[in-house]
Design a protein around this motif. Structure first.
Motif, PDB file in Angstrom:
ATOM      1  N   ALA A 290     -20.747  -1.509 -15.751  1.00  0.00           N
ATOM      2  CA  ALA A 290     -21.617  -0.370 -16.025  1.00  0.00           C
ATOM      3  C   ALA A 290     -20.821   0.797 -16.587  1.00  0.00           C
ATOM      4  N   GLN A 291     -19.605   1.031 -16.035  1.00  0.00           N
ATOM      5  CA  GLN A 291     -18.754   2.093 -16.559  1.00  0.00           C
ATOM      6  C   GLN A 291     -18.363   1.824 -18.010  1.00  0.00           C
ATOM      7  N   GLU A 292     -18.041   0.550 -18.313  1.00  0.00           N
ATOM      8  CA  GLU A 292     -17.676   0.205 -19.686  1.00  0.00           C
ATOM      9  C   GLU A 292     -18.861   0.402 -20.625  1.00  0.00           C
ATOM     10  N   ALA A 293     -20.087   0.035 -20.132  1.00  0.00           N
ATOM     11  CA  ALA A 293     -21.279   0.239 -20.960  1.00  0.00           C
ATOM     12  C   ALA A 293     -21.517   1.723 -21.213  1.00  0.00           C
ATOM     13  N   ALA A 294     -21.283   2.554 -20.161  1.00  0.00           N
ATOM     14  CA  ALA A 294     -21.444   4.004 -20.335  1.00  0.00           C
ATOM     15  C   ALA A 294     -20.441   4.549 -21.344  1.00  0.00           C
ATOM     16  N   GLN A 295     -19.185   4.055 -21.263  1.00  0.00           N
ATOM     17  CA  GLN A 295     -18.171   4.493 -22.217  1.00  0.00           C
ATOM     18  C   GLN A 295     -18.542   4.081 -23.629  1.00  0.00           C
ATOM     19  N   SER A 296     -19.102   2.831 -23.745  1.00  0.00           N
ATOM     20  CA  SER A 296     -19.540   2.357 -25.065  1.00  0.00           C
ATOM     21  C   SER A 296     -20.647   3.251 -25.609  1.00  0.00           C
ATOM     22  N   ALA A 297     -21.557   3.678 -24.688  1.00  0.00           N
ATOM     23  CA  ALA A 297     -22.635   4.569 -25.127  1.00  0.00           C
ATOM     24  C   ALA A 297     -22.091   5.914 -25.583  1.00  0.00           C
ATOM     25  N   GLN A 298     -21.020   6.415 -24.896  1.00  0.00           N
ATOM     26  CA  GLN A 298     -20.404   7.675 -25.303  1.00  0.00           C
ATOM     27  C   GLN A 298     -19.744   7.557 -26.679  1.00  0.00           C
ATOM     28  N   ASN A 299     -19.208   6.355 -26.957  1.00  0.00           N
ATOM     29  CA  ASN A 299     -18.548   6.141 -28.254  1.00  0.00           C
ATOM     30  C   ASN A 299     -19.542   5.989 -29.406  1.00  0.00           C
ATOM     31  N   PHE A 300     -20.808   5.763 -29.072  1.00  0.00           N
ATOM     32  CA  PHE A 300     -21.829   5.568 -30.114  1.00  0.00           C
ATOM     33  C   PHE A 300     -21.955   6.827 -30.975  1.00  0.00           C
ATOM     34  N   ARG A 301     -21.998   6.636 -32.280  1.00  0.00           N
ATOM     35  CA  ARG A 301     -21.922   7.770 -33.198  1.00  0.00           C
ATOM     36  C   ARG A 301     -23.278   8.233 -33.729  1.00  0.00           C
ATOM     37  N   GLY A 302     -24.377   7.622 -33.305  1.00  0.00           N
ATOM     38  CA  GLY A 302     -25.697   8.087 -33.704  1.00  0.00           C
ATOM     39  C   GLY A 302     -26.020   7.842 -35.157  1.00  0.00           C
ATOM     40  N   LEU A 303     -25.597   6.719 -35.739  1.00  0.00           N
ATOM     41  CA  LEU A 303     -25.869   6.420 -37.141  1.00  0.00           C
ATOM     42  C   LEU A 303     -27.200   5.701 -37.270  1.00  0.00           C
ATOM     43  N   SER A 304     -27.831   5.831 -38.451  1.00  0.00           N
ATOM     44  CA  SER A 304     -29.069   5.114 -38.734  1.00  0.00           C
ATOM     45  C   SER A 304     -28.731   3.753 -39.308  1.00  0.00           C
ATOM     46  N   ILE A 305     -29.618   2.769 -39.063  1.00  0.00           N
ATOM     47  CA  ILE A 305     -29.425   1.430 -39.616  1.00  0.00           C
ATOM     48  C   ILE A 305     -29.352   1.522 -41.136  1.00  0.00           C
ATOM     49  N   GLY A 306     -28.350   0.912 -41.741  1.00  0.00           N
ATOM     50  CA  GLY A 306     -28.180   0.900 -43.188  1.00  0.00           C
ATOM     51  C   GLY A 306     -27.368   2.057 -43.727  1.00  0.00           C
ATOM     52  N   MET A 307     -27.005   3.024 -42.864  1.00  0.00           N
ATOM     53  CA  MET A 307     -26.220   4.165 -43.331  1.00  0.00           C
ATOM     54  C   MET A 307     -24.798   3.714 -43.660  1.00  0.00           C
ATOM     55  N   VAL A 308     -24.296   4.138 -44.828  1.00  0.00           N
ATOM     56  CA  VAL A 308     -22.938   3.825 -45.246  1.00  0.00           C
ATOM     57  C   VAL A 308     -22.039   5.000 -44.887  1.00  0.00           C
ATOM     58  N   VAL A 309     -20.916   4.698 -44.216  1.00  0.00           N
ATOM     59  CA  VAL A 309     -19.967   5.744 -43.823  1.00  0.00           C
ATOM     60  C   VAL A 309     -18.575   5.359 -44.310  1.00  0.00           C
ATOM     61  N   LEU A 310     -17.761   6.368 -44.556  1.00  0.00           N
ATOM     62  CA  LEU A 310     -16.374   6.156 -44.947  1.00  0.00           C
ATOM     63  C   LEU A 310     -15.494   6.446 -43.737  1.00  0.00           C
ATOM     64  N   SER A 311     -14.553   5.545 -43.474  1.00  0.00           N
ATOM     65  CA  SER A 311     -13.713   5.664 -42.287  1.00  0.00           C
ATOM     66  C   SER A 311     -12.245   5.581 -42.674  1.00  0.00           C
ATOM     67  N   GLN A 312     -11.412   6.213 -41.861  1.00  0.00           N
ATOM     68  CA  GLN A 312      -9.968   6.127 -42.071  1.00  0.00           C
ATOM     69  C   GLN A 312      -9.370   4.875 -41.443  1.00  0.00           C
ATOM     70  N   SER A 313     -10.187   4.093 -40.717  1.00  0.00           N
ATOM     71  CA  SER A 313      -9.698   2.888 -40.039  1.00  0.00           C
ATOM     72  C   SER A 313     -10.432   1.662 -40.551  1.00  0.00           C
ATOM     73  N   ASN A 314      -9.697   0.548 -40.658  1.00  0.00           N
ATOM     74  CA  ASN A 314     -10.306  -0.719 -41.047  1.00  0.00           C
ATOM     75  C   ASN A 314     -10.558  -1.633 -39.857  1.00  0.00           C
ATOM     76  N   LEU A 315     -10.502  -1.083 -38.628  1.00  0.00           N
ATOM     77  CA  LEU A 315     -10.694  -1.866 -37.408  1.00  0.00           C
ATOM     78  C   LEU A 315     -12.126  -1.725 -36.921  1.00  0.00           C
ATOM     79  N   ALA A 316     -12.745  -2.865 -36.537  1.00  0.00           N
ATOM     80  CA  ALA A 316     -14.113  -2.839 -36.024  1.00  0.00           C
ATOM     81  C   ALA A 316     -14.207  -2.052 -34.725  1.00  0.00           C
ATOM     82  N   ALA A 317     -13.123  -2.068 -33.926  1.00  0.00           N
ATOM     83  CA  ALA A 317     -13.146  -1.339 -32.651  1.00  0.00           C
ATOM     84  C   ALA A 317     -13.277   0.157 -32.867  1.00  0.00           C
ATOM     85  N   ASP A 318     -12.778   0.661 -34.014  1.00  0.00           N
ATOM     86  CA  ASP A 318     -12.886   2.089 -34.309  1.00  0.00           C
ATOM     87  C   ASP A 318     -14.186   2.445 -35.005  1.00  0.00           C
TER      88      ASP A 318
END
Length: 597
Positions: A290-318
Motif C-alpha cells: 500500500a505504501q508503494e502504491a501511495a508513492q506511485s500515486a505521488q509520482n503520477f504526473r497528471g498527464l492526459s492520455i495521448g499527451m506527448v512530453v519531452l523528457s531528459q531521461s530515456n528510462l521508463a522508471a523516470d
C-alpha cells in the motif's frame, strides 16, 4: 492439472513385509509428502529420513533397504499426508507474457492447501457454535472439564459407599434368617416334651418361616442391589477414566492450538503491517505494498492520455505511464495492455496510417509521426520520431524533407560596378584604370560573394544544423495508479487466511512454478529458428539494430536493442526465433526438475 480428489492423507496397516506404498492423492513436489510411523500403542513418530518419493509412479518406499529399519509389523500403521507450503511465488508482471501453465499450477496449489486445511479442521477441538468471540478462553474451558471430572469422581465414591451399605444390610439379613431357622429346629425337637405348647410352637415356627422367607427375599434384593451398585461403580470408574483421558488429550490439543494460534496471529500481523523487510522470501506485507502504491500515486504526473512530453531521461522508471516515441515500438496485445490508450488512438483516425504508409515514411524521411492500429487485431505500432520537431501550423501534423533557404543577389552591369549591388554580392574597391594586361577604356570593380549576406544562417555552423536541444519524446499511455485486480486481491486474502493453520512452511521459493530452475551449467549456443527439446530458458543478445522474439512465427512484442538481452521461458516443442534489423547470438538453458519438461 485438475484437482477432483479431496483426499489429503492415507493410512496403511503393516504386515511385516511391505515397503512400497501408493500415494492416492495429488501433490506438486516430493518434499510436500510427510510420513508418520504409528506403533501398536498408537504413538506416532514423523519420519524425516529413511524413505524416498517417486513423483512419476506416485509411490513412497519405506523403509528403504539401507535404512536398517524393519518393515511395519502387524498392529503398526503408516500415515502418508500431503502438506503444501503456504506461500505463492507466481509474479504477474505488467506487459510481460502470461504463462497459462504457471497460473494454473498456482491455482492448483491453492486448492490443495484448502483441502489440507479442511482435513485439519475436521480433527480440531472446537467450541460450540453458540460460543461468543470473548468466550473462547482455553484455560476456562479446561477448568470446566476438570470440574466435570471431579463431579464424576464424587458420584463414583457415593455409589461405592451405597453399594457397601447394601452389602452390610444383606449380611445382617442373612444372619437374622439363620438364627430364625435354628430356633424353628429347636422348637420342633421339644414338641414331644411340650405337647401343650405345640400349637404355640407351630405358630412360632410359621412366624419364623415367614420371617426367614422375608429375610431371604430381603437378602436376595440386597444382593441384587449390591451387584447393580458394583456395576454402576465400575461404569462410573470407566467413565471417569475415559473422561480423564479425554480431558488430558483435549487439554494438550487446546494448548497446541493456542500456541499455533499465537504463532499464526503474529504471522498474520506481519502479513498485514510489517514494513521493515519481507514477510517470507521476497514477498512483503499488505501495508508495504500500500505504501508503494501511495508513492506511485505521488509520482503520477497528471498527464492526459495521448499527451506527448519531452523528457531528459530515456528510462521508463523516470516516465511513469508513458511509452517511448523514438524507437517505433510495436505492441501485439495493446488492447489488453493499454486499453484506454488503444481506444484514444482508434478515436483519432487523423493520427493513423497503414503499415505500408508507415514503412514508406520511414524509407523517405527516416521517421514517421503516425500510429499503425490493428496491424494484427488489437496491436499498435507507435510513431518513430528521429529528426527535429517543428511547431505545427494550421495544416496539422505534416512531414517535410530537409531544405535550405535560397541564396540571391544582384549587380547592375555597369563598367564601374561599385553601385547598385545587393544580396550575397558586394563590391569593396574600384579596379585601376586600364590594369596591366587589359585593353580598353573605363574602370573595373572587385566583386565579392558572401552567402551570410543573403541569410544569417549561412556560416553559423560547420555543418547544416538547425538550432536545437536534444530530449526524449514520450507519449502518455495510462494516467492512474494501477490497482491490484480482483483475482489478485482474492488470492492475497486466501494466502493470508491460510496462515492461520498449523506450522508455516520454511521455504517455498520457486516451488509453485512448473518451470523449475534453469541449469546454467548446461547452456548451449543455438541457431534460429530453434525448437525447444525440453522446457527451458531462451536468451538472445542483440549485437546491433533492434530485434524481437517470435513464437511459432508470431511476434510477442518483446523488443530489445543493441548490447541488450531478452529472455523468455519456453516449453517442450516451442519454436522460437529472433527477427529484426540486427544479428543476435542465442543460447538455450534446459530446466532441471521441471514438471512439464
Amino acid at each position: 492439472m485438475t484437482v477432483a480428489n479431496l483426499k489429503t492423507k492415507q493410512i496403511y496397516p503393516g504386515d511385516g513385509m511391505r515397503r512400497v506404498w501408493e500415494i492416492p492423492f495429488p501433490f506438486i513436489r516430493a518434499e510436500h509428502i510427510r510420513l508418520w510411523r504409528v506403533d501398536e500403542r498408537g504413538r506416532a513418530v514423523e519420519k524425516t529420513a529413511g524413505f524416498t518419493v517417486d513423483e512419476t509412479e506416485k509411490e513412497v518406499t519405506y523403509p528403504v533397504e539401507d535404512s536398517l529399519e524393519l518393515p511395519l509389523q502387524a498392529g503398526e500403521y503408516l500415515v502418508l499426508e500431503r502438506q503444501t507450503p503456504l506461500t505463492q511465488e507466481t509474479d504477474l508482471k505488467r506487459q510481460a507474457a502470461l504463462d497459462a501453465q504457471g497460473l494454473e499450477d498456482a491455482l492448483d496449489a491453492g486448492v490443495l492447501r484448502a483441502q489440507e486445511l479442511a482435513e485439519g479442521l475436521s480433527r480440531a477441538l472446537k467450541f460450540p457454535v453458540q460460543t461468543q468471540g470473548n468466550e473462547t478462553d482455553a484455560a476456562a474451558y479446561i477448568t470446566q472439564l476438570t470440574d466435570v471430572q471431579a463431579s464424576a469422581l464424587s458420584a463414583c465414591g457415593q455409589a461405592e459407599q451405597s453399594a457397601q451399605q447394601s452389602a452390610d444390610n444383606a449380611a445382617l439379613c442373612a444372619q437374622t434368617a439363620q438364627e430364625s431357622a435354628r430356633l424353628a429346629v429347636d422348637a420342633k425337637a421339644q414338641v414331644a416334651q411340650f405337647q401343650p405348647q405345640i400349637e404355640s410352637a407351630k405358630n412360632a415356627a410359621l412366624q419364623a418361616q415367614t420371617a426367614s422367607e422375608s429375610a431371604q427375599a430381603a437378602c436376595d434384593e440386597s444382593r441384587r442391589q449390591c451387584v447393580s451398585a458394583q456395576q454402576v461403580c465400575a461404569a462410573a470408574q470407566a467413565d471417569v477414566a475415559a473422561s480423564a483421558q479425554s480431558v488430558s488429550t483435549q487439554a494438550a490439543q487446546v494448548q497446541t492450538l493456542a500456541a499455533q494460534s499465537a504463532t499464526a496471529a503474529e504471522q498474520a500481523q506481519n502479513w498485514a503491517s510489517k514494513t521493515d523487510g519481507p514477510v517470507e522470501g521476497n514477498v512483503y506485507s499488505a501495508k508495504k505494498y500500500a505504501q508503494e502504491a501511495a508513492q506511485s500515486a505521488q509520482n503520477f504526473r497528471g498527464l492526459s492520455i495521448g499527451m506527448v512530453v519531452l523528457s531528459q531521461s530515456n528510462l521508463a522508471a523516470d516516465n511513469p505511464g508513458c511509452l517511448p516515441l523514438w524507437t517505433g515500438e510495436y505492441y501485439a496485445n495493446a488492447v489488453a495492455l493499454y486499453p484506454d490508450f488503444y481506444a484514444w488512438v482508434k478515436s483519432h483516425s487523423e493520427l493513423c496510417k497503414t503499415k505500408a504508409e508507415y514503412d514508406a515514411a520511414i524509407t523517405t524521411y527516416g521517421e514517421c509521426p503516425y500510429y499503425v492500429a490493428d496491424e494484427v487485431s488489437g496491436s499498435l505500432r507507435l510513431p518513430k520520431l528521429a529528426n527535429y520537431i517543428k511547431m505545427t501550423g494550421a495544416d496539422g501534423i505534416t512531414q517535410k524533407g530537409a531544405g535550405l533557404p535560397n541564396i540571391t543577389g544582384s549587380i547592375d552591369p555597369y563598367v564601374d560596378m561599385n553601385r547598385n549591388w545587393s544580396g550575397a554580392f558586394s563590391v569593396n574597391k574600384t579596379a585601376p584604370f586600364n590594369p596591366t594586361g587589359t585593353n580598353g577604356d573605363g574602370n573595373g570593380s572587385h566583386v565579392m560573394f558572401d552567402a551570410s549576406k543573403s541569410n544569417a544562417i549561412y556560416g553559423a555552423a560547420d555543418t547544416v544544423q538547425p538550432a536545437h536541444t536534444t530530449l526524449y519524446p514520450w507519449v502518455c499511455a495510462f494516467n492512474a495508479a494501477v490497482p491490484a485486480s480482483t483475482a489478485q486481491a482474492a488470492e492475497f486474502t486466501a494466502a493470508l487466511a491460510g496462515k492461520a493453520n498449523a506450522t508455516p512452511a520454511q521455504s517455498f521459493i520457486n516451488q509453485s512454478m512448473a518451470w523449475g530452475v534453469p541449469d546454467y551449467s548446461a547452456g548451449v549456443a543455438v541457431a534460429c529458428p530453434y525448437t525447444a527439446p525440453t522446457a527451458g530458458l531462451f536468451v538472445a543478445f542483440c549485437t546491433s539494430g533492434v530485434d524481437y522474439i517470435t513464437f511459432g512465427g508470431v511476434d510477442i512484442g518483446m523488443r530489445f536493442s543493441a548490447n541488450n538481452h531478452a529472455a523468455v521461458f519456453v516449453q517442450t516443442g516451442d519454436v522460437i526465433s529472433v527477427a529484426g534489423t540486427g544479428p543476435a547470438t542465442c543460447k538455450f538453458f534446459p530446466l532441471k526438475g521441471a514438471l512439464n519438461a
